[in-house]
Design a protein around this motif. Sequence first.
Motif, mmCIF file in Angstrom:
data_model
loop_
_atom_site.group_PDB
_atom_site.id
_atom_site.type_symbol
_atom_site.label_atom_id
_atom_site.label_comp_id
_atom_site.label_asym_id
_atom_site.label_seq_id
_atom_site.Cartn_x
_atom_site.Cartn_y
_atom_site.Cartn_z
ATOM 1 N N ARG A 76 0.867 -1.182 0.000
ATOM 2 C CA ARG A 76 0.000 0.000 0.000
ATOM 3 C C ARG A 76 0.898 1.224 0.000
ATOM 4 O O ARG A 76 1.545 1.523 0.999
ATOM 5 C CB ARG A 76 -0.856 0.006 1.270
ATOM 6 C CG ARG A 76 -2.245 -0.502 1.105
ATOM 7 C CD ARG A 76 -2.991 -0.659 2.391
ATOM 8 N NE ARG A 76 -2.779 0.363 3.406
ATOM 9 C CZ ARG A 76 -3.775 0.876 4.130
ATOM 10 N NH1 ARG A 76 -5.021 0.493 3.898
ATOM 11 N NH2 ARG A 76 -3.533 1.768 5.069
ATOM 12 N N ILE A 77 0.950 1.913 -1.112
ATOM 13 C CA ILE A 77 1.863 3.050 -1.246
ATOM 14 C C ILE A 77 1.083 4.355 -1.240
ATOM 15 O O ILE A 77 0.063 4.490 -1.924
ATOM 16 C CB ILE A 77 2.688 2.939 -2.540
ATOM 17 C CG1 ILE A 77 3.526 1.658 -2.526
ATOM 18 C CG2 ILE A 77 3.563 4.178 -2.736
ATOM 19 C CD1 ILE A 77 4.160 1.322 -3.874
ATOM 20 N N VAL A 78 1.574 5.309 -0.457
ATOM 21 C CA VAL A 78 1.023 6.666 -0.462
ATOM 22 C C VAL A 78 2.119 7.588 -0.970
ATOM 23 O O VAL A 78 3.243 7.545 -0.461
ATOM 24 C CB VAL A 78 0.582 7.112 0.949
ATOM 25 C CG1 VAL A 78 0.210 8.602 0.957
ATOM 26 C CG2 VAL A 78 -0.592 6.274 1.447
ATOM 27 N N THR A 79 1.820 8.383 -1.990
ATOM 28 C CA THR A 79 2.786 9.368 -2.452
ATOM 29 C C THR A 79 2.151 10.758 -2.436
ATOM 30 O O THR A 79 0.991 10.901 -2.034
ATOM 31 C CB THR A 79 3.376 9.021 -3.843
ATOM 32 O OG1 THR A 79 4.509 9.868 -4.077
ATOM 33 C CG2 THR A 79 2.343 9.196 -4.950
ATOM 34 N N LYS A 80 2.920 11.759 -2.791
ATOM 35 C CA LYS A 80 2.431 13.129 -2.644
ATOM 36 C C LYS A 80 2.703 13.954 -3.902
ATOM 37 O O LYS A 80 3.619 13.653 -4.664
ATOM 38 C CB LYS A 80 3.091 13.790 -1.436
ATOM 39 C CG LYS A 80 2.951 12.979 -0.147
ATOM 40 C CD LYS A 80 3.485 13.695 1.059
ATOM 41 C CE LYS A 80 3.603 12.750 2.243
ATOM 42 N NZ LYS A 80 4.871 11.925 2.148
ATOM 43 N N THR A 81 1.895 14.977 -4.074
ATOM 44 C CA THR A 81 2.015 15.869 -5.227
ATOM 45 C C THR A 81 3.242 16.757 -5.087
ATOM 46 O O THR A 81 3.806 16.882 -3.994
ATOM 47 C CB THR A 81 0.780 16.801 -5.281
ATOM 48 O OG1 THR A 81 0.836 17.656 -4.117
ATOM 49 C CG2 THR A 81 -0.524 16.019 -5.290
ATOM 50 N N PRO A 82 3.655 17.432 -6.174
ATOM 51 C CA PRO A 82 4.695 18.447 -6.017
ATOM 52 C C PRO A 82 4.194 19.570 -5.115
ATOM 53 O O PRO A 82 2.988 19.708 -4.891
ATOM 54 C CB PRO A 82 4.901 18.964 -7.453
ATOM 55 C CG PRO A 82 4.326 17.915 -8.336
ATOM 56 C CD PRO A 82 3.201 17.292 -7.552
ATOM 57 N N VAL A 83 5.133 20.368 -4.580
ATOM 58 C CA VAL A 83 4.780 21.536 -3.757
ATOM 59 C C VAL A 83 4.801 22.758 -4.670
ATOM 60 O O VAL A 83 5.808 23.003 -5.331
ATOM 61 C CB VAL A 83 5.783 21.706 -2.599
ATOM 62 C CG1 VAL A 83 5.532 23.009 -1.853
ATOM 63 C CG2 VAL A 83 5.707 20.507 -1.647
ATOM 64 N N PHE A 84 3.707 23.512 -4.781
ATOM 65 C CA PHE A 84 3.622 24.628 -5.724
ATOM 66 C C PHE A 84 3.931 25.970 -5.061
ATOM 67 O O PHE A 84 4.613 26.832 -5.632
ATOM 68 C CB PHE A 84 2.229 24.660 -6.349
ATOM 69 C CG PHE A 84 1.958 23.463 -7.226
ATOM 70 C CD1 PHE A 84 1.076 22.482 -6.819
ATOM 71 C CD2 PHE A 84 2.629 23.298 -8.432
ATOM 72 C CE1 PHE A 84 0.840 21.362 -7.605
ATOM 73 C CE2 PHE A 84 2.403 22.189 -9.235
ATOM 74 C CZ PHE A 84 1.507 21.217 -8.811
ATOM 75 N N HIS A 85 3.492 26.175 -3.826
ATOM 76 C CA HIS A 85 3.746 27.469 -3.165
ATOM 77 C C HIS A 85 3.380 28.639 -4.084
ATOM 78 O O HIS A 85 4.118 29.609 -4.187
ATOM 79 C CB HIS A 85 5.236 27.594 -2.775
ATOM 80 C CG HIS A 85 5.578 26.967 -1.456
ATOM 81 N ND1 HIS A 85 4.878 27.244 -0.296
ATOM 82 C CD2 HIS A 85 6.530 26.070 -1.109
ATOM 83 C CE1 HIS A 85 5.396 26.540 0.697
ATOM 84 N NE2 HIS A 85 6.390 25.814 0.241
#
Length: 304
Positions: A76-85
């Motif tokens: 079960r993998i959780v990943t994350k979006t890029p950080v836009f700021h």
Amino acid sequence: MNAFPPVLKRLALGGAQWGAHAYGIANTQGVLREKDAEGIINYAVERGIRSFDTASSYDTSECVIGRALADCPAARIVTKTPVFHSKVVRSEHVEVLIKAFEDSLEHLKVSQVYGLLIHHSGDLLVPGGHLLFDAMKTLKDLKRVSKIGVSVYTAEQAHAVLAKFPVEIIQLPMNVLDQRFLSEEWLWALASRGELEIHARSIFLQGALLMSPQTIPNRIRFLADPIEKFRKTALEINLSPLQGALHFVLQQKALTQVIVGVHSCEELQQILSATQDCSLHSIDWTGCAIDDPDFIDPSRWKPV
Ligand SMILES: NC(=O)c1ccc[n+]([C@@H]2O[C@H](COP(=O)([O-])OP(=O)(O)OC[C@H]3O[C@@H](n4cnc5c(N)ncnc54)[C@H](OP(=O)(O)O)[C@@H]3O)[C@@H](O)[C@H]2O)c1
């Protein structure tokens, strides 16, 4: 079929330690070699851990996880979006989010992941932020991700995001010194009703909680007394600092996932042994809590 202890269903390994940059206040080893990181993941899978947390911004981490889990379809993998700021979110940010997600799937060698989180909650709260959430919903409708959510640092961010967006997973920092989210009853009510998964990170405060008083670096010297108080509290009930830190989070029953970071199989084995040994009778750790975010939020610690 190995019957692994149920606690392992809640334990997840964090991938920030497996990127191309040295991570962690306690890190004296520098950057982990990719094959060593893969060794830790294989070690974890052999011992029943199936959940992994990473992010597109953790550079090589997703590739390392992808190679190591190639024969582990149950992961079960959780990943994350890029950080836009960004002050405003526009369609080009949506394109970047989708491209980065496609790259994440390719690096992870999977056609879908369990979770996709907005890495920087502020990206959802600026004008146009809904465009990012709508794109994540579309990825979910296309069955490229099972659950979408957000990673936060503060209760204020959690409040602001959940007031506007029906997120399914929230990742937040929690440890025996940082008990800020325990008082957010609305959050735990959502989790108890099965409407929200809560994933905790920073269980060891990037490793600071497990340091002996002599090894605490100057840049967090202000934590020496609170850590010593925690160590004494744990000792009084015959728990090691590692057992104490794990006991605190594992007794929060509504926590779906407890994310720990490790730099070696030895560290992981110590965590696995500690989870086995510490019986989960209720212990009052409230005396160890501190509220000052400058103390307990690693993102506020002065850089080296
Ligand atoms: N904004 C976000 O979304 C965000 C932010 C931070 C972290 N995360 C996630 O959370 C994961 C965990 O990172 P974290 O910062 O929260 O770290 P953590 O789990 O609080 O601490 C990890 C550190 O504790 C030390 N440690 C672990 N096991 C040990 C043992 N048995 N004995 C002694 N020391 C031990 C290691 O430091 P040494 O080996 O260096 O001693 C390790 O790097 C990350 O990998 C990432 O997936 C997400």
